[in-house]
Scaffold this motif. Structure first.
Motif, PDB file in Angstrom:
ATOM      1  N   ALA A 466       0.877  -1.137  -0.131  1.00 27.15           N
ATOM      2  CA  ALA A 466      -0.091  -0.122   0.077  1.00 27.15           C
ATOM      3  C   ALA A 466       0.863   1.253  -0.115  1.00 27.15           C
ATOM      4  O   ALA A 466       0.707   2.167  -0.706  1.00 27.15           O
ATOM      5  N   TRP A 467       1.996   1.228   0.649  1.00 25.05           N
ATOM      6  CA  TRP A 467       2.834   2.571   0.837  1.00 25.05           C
ATOM      7  C   TRP A 467       3.334   2.705  -0.629  1.00 25.05           C
ATOM      8  O   TRP A 467       3.325   3.885  -1.065  1.00 25.05           O
ATOM      9  N   PHE A 468       3.981   1.616  -1.227  1.00 26.40           N
ATOM     10  CA  PHE A 468       4.372   1.976  -2.729  1.00 26.40           C
ATOM     11  C   PHE A 468       3.308   2.212  -3.665  1.00 26.40           C
ATOM     12  O   PHE A 468       3.475   3.033  -4.663  1.00 26.40           O
ATOM     13  N   ILE A 469       2.086   1.750  -3.596  1.00 31.21           N
ATOM     14  CA  ILE A 469       1.099   2.168  -4.496  1.00 31.21           C
ATOM     15  C   ILE A 469       0.621   3.606  -4.216  1.00 31.21           C
ATOM     16  O   ILE A 469       0.348   4.260  -5.091  1.00 31.21           O
ATOM     17  N   ARG A 470       0.606   3.989  -3.110  1.00 30.27           N
ATOM     18  CA  ARG A 470       0.217   5.599  -2.707  1.00 30.27           C
ATOM     19  C   ARG A 470       1.312   6.490  -3.456  1.00 30.27           C
ATOM     20  O   ARG A 470       1.300   7.642  -3.562  1.00 30.27           O
TER      21      ARG A 470
END
Length: 528
Positions: A466-470
């Motif tokens: 999720a961190w990398f997606i955002r």
């Protein structure tokens, strides 16, 4: 004293038909009672089983250990054949070592009568079901000893085998909504508590507590899981499972198989303790292995009852070409996880950078080597669930380490300028997190082993995705998150722990990053 209420695992027919909330009380829910309506449950067997527990225990007064007993049953509960020697705690210098089963039941009949109604007549079939499922995660029980005790006609040597079978039975509960109220689980907890309060001490009792802790962990029954494992650990320490050379209370195991089973049981306690404490700041209560500690033998030989050499825990390198089995790899991974947890504690205490960074790089190298070794097991055709669990434990240790050093912000070490070694560790950490989240954990998720012991690894990796997606919306991370969430939902069909992790992902807005199909299921975490 008021009699405790009994509950059905499902709503009554009337409440389900009218789509109203049902209190599930037996024999009549509160709504039907208030309205004067007939109250019927779809599963009369569950209600009858709960009623039988009440009749078996003759609910009346509360014993010191918490089990509800009347005076007659408390008086007839079996006591140890030999009292525990108080000199062990008061003055152990002149204490003579006791026999392995010195504190076993003085008679077995009462326990068998209590559990008979909750076990199938074919106890061998129950054991086979356990050995083909949960045993694959935590292979601590000797198949050879277990069936020898079943077939002996006189029960087991220490009298606690019926309680262990009851714990196995609890794992057959497939309805996650009634996991906390499972009759087998509740009765097993009560009997273990009563046995402890009476002064019993045996390997089977420790194993029963270990299985209870594993059951509670799998269904996110906290803080019970934490306290139950602590009880297993304390009794294991008394038995000398952690250090057989310096054990003053008991004589050594009489057979090689028994000693190996003792070793495996302690390793499971150690492993579950480290897994439970990944996210806590609580002190570690299960001690580290001794320098001469051995790993469990390989899994095939253990299940076949063979006597083979053991590999040492402390070694100069990790290799996939040795005879170390998948469960032994789990033990190695839990040991490395423990090292990282101690390193985290040191970093939080703001120890000197000169000491921490070399240790961090050494941990990174050792974990990378262990990871390659475990992957060699998996790619070599070993499809045991324990191999996948070992990989997930190793990944949890790596993510824990990398999150300590991946941050870009200055001041990771108070009032100290950044040094080259810190930059190198940050680069290794970021690369490791990307590789683990985008490739390695999604592959674990696609293996679909449906084991709750990998849920923490899946959850942590989902937060990284999720961190990398955002940050940059990479399609690979979207796909990885889809795989991870899908496997968590698959595990959640049988184990509440995964459902609770999904609820945390939902609260953090991470499930909204997945497709509508993956995020469509309604999450209903258990209470408490």
């Amino acid at each position: 004293m008021m009699r405790p209420k009994l509950y059905s695992s499902q709503a009554c027919r009337a409440c389900r038909r009218l789509k109203r909330k049902c209190t599930r009380e037996v024999p009549k829910c509160s709504l039907c009672h208030r309205l004067g309506k007939a109250c019927e449950y779809a599963e009369p067997i569950a209600a009858e089983a709960a009623s039988r527990i009440e009749q078996t225990l003759h609910v009346g007064t509360t014993s010191p250990s918490g089990i509800l007993l009347n005076n007659n049953l408390a008086a007839s509960f079996p006591r140890p054949a030999q009292e525990f020697p108080l000199a062990f705690f008061l003055d152990s210098e002149d204490l003579a070592p006791q026999g392995v089963n010195s504190f076993s039941w003085s008679r077995h009949l009462d326990i068998n009568e209590l559990v008979t109604e909750h076990l199938d007549d074919d106890r061998a079939a129950l054991c086979e079901e356990y050995l083909s499922t949960v045993h694959e995660w935590v292979p601590m029980i000797s198949r050879k000893r277990l069936f020898n005790e079943l077939n002996s006609g006189s029960g087991d040597a220490d009298g606690c085998l019926p309680i262990l079978l009851l714990c196995m039975k609890a794992f057959t509960t497939r309805d996650v909504k009634c996991a906390r109220d499972s009759p087998s689980y509740l009765l097993a907890r009560s009997l273990c508590s009563e046995a402890e309060s009476m002064g019993f001490l045996s390997l089977r009792l420790v194993q029963s507590l270990v299985l209870l802790a594993a059951y509670e962990l799998s269904h996110a029954i906290y803080p019970c899981a934490y306290s139950t494992l602590g009880r297993a650990s304390r009794l294991g320490l008394l038995l000398g499972l952690h250090d057989r050379k310096n054990n003053k209370l008991f004589k050594g195991a009489e057979t090689w198989t028994l000693r190996e089973e003792q070793r495996r049981t302690w390793w499971v306690i150690y492993l579950l303790d480290r897994l439970m404490n990944i996210e806590t700041n609580l002190p570690i209560t299960v001690p580290e292995p001794a320098q001469d500690e051995l790993l469990p033998i390989n899994d095939d030989d253990w299940d076949e009852g063979k006597i083979v050499p053991s590999e040492p825990l402390f070694t100069t390198s990790f290799s996939s070409s040795t005879s170390v089995g998948s469960f032994a790899k789990m033990c190695q991974a839990s040991h490395m996880l423990s090292k990282v947890m101690r390193h985290r504690a040191s970093k939080k205490a703001l120890q000197e950078v000169e000491n921490l960074l070399p240790e961090a790089q050494a941990l990174h190298s050792a974990l990378s080597a262990l990871h390659s070794s475990i992957e060699g097991h998996v790619s070599g055709g070993i499809l045991r669930k324990s191999a996948i669990i070992a990989l997930s434990l190793c990944i949890s240790a790596r993510l824990l380490l990398y999150n300590l050093y991946a941050c870009n912000e200055p001041g990771a070490f108070v009032e100290q300028s950044r040094i080259p070694m810190e930059t190198e560790m940050q680069r290794a950490s970021l690369d490791g997190i990307i590789s683990i989240s985008s490739t390695i954990v999604p592959a674990i998720a696609r293996a679909n082993i449906e084991c709750p012991l990998i849920a923490q690894c899946l959850y942590h990796s989902a937060t990284e995705c999720a961190w990398f997606i955002r940050e940059d919306h990479e399609p690979q991370m979207y796909n990885a998150l889809e795989d991870i969430v899908r496997d968590l939902k698959l595990i959640g069909d049988n184990w509440n722990l995964a459902t609770e992790y999904l609820a945390l992902l939902q609260q953090a807005g991470i499930l909204s990053l997945t497709s509508s199909d993956t995020a469509s299921n309604t999450l209903t975490p258990s209470s408490g």
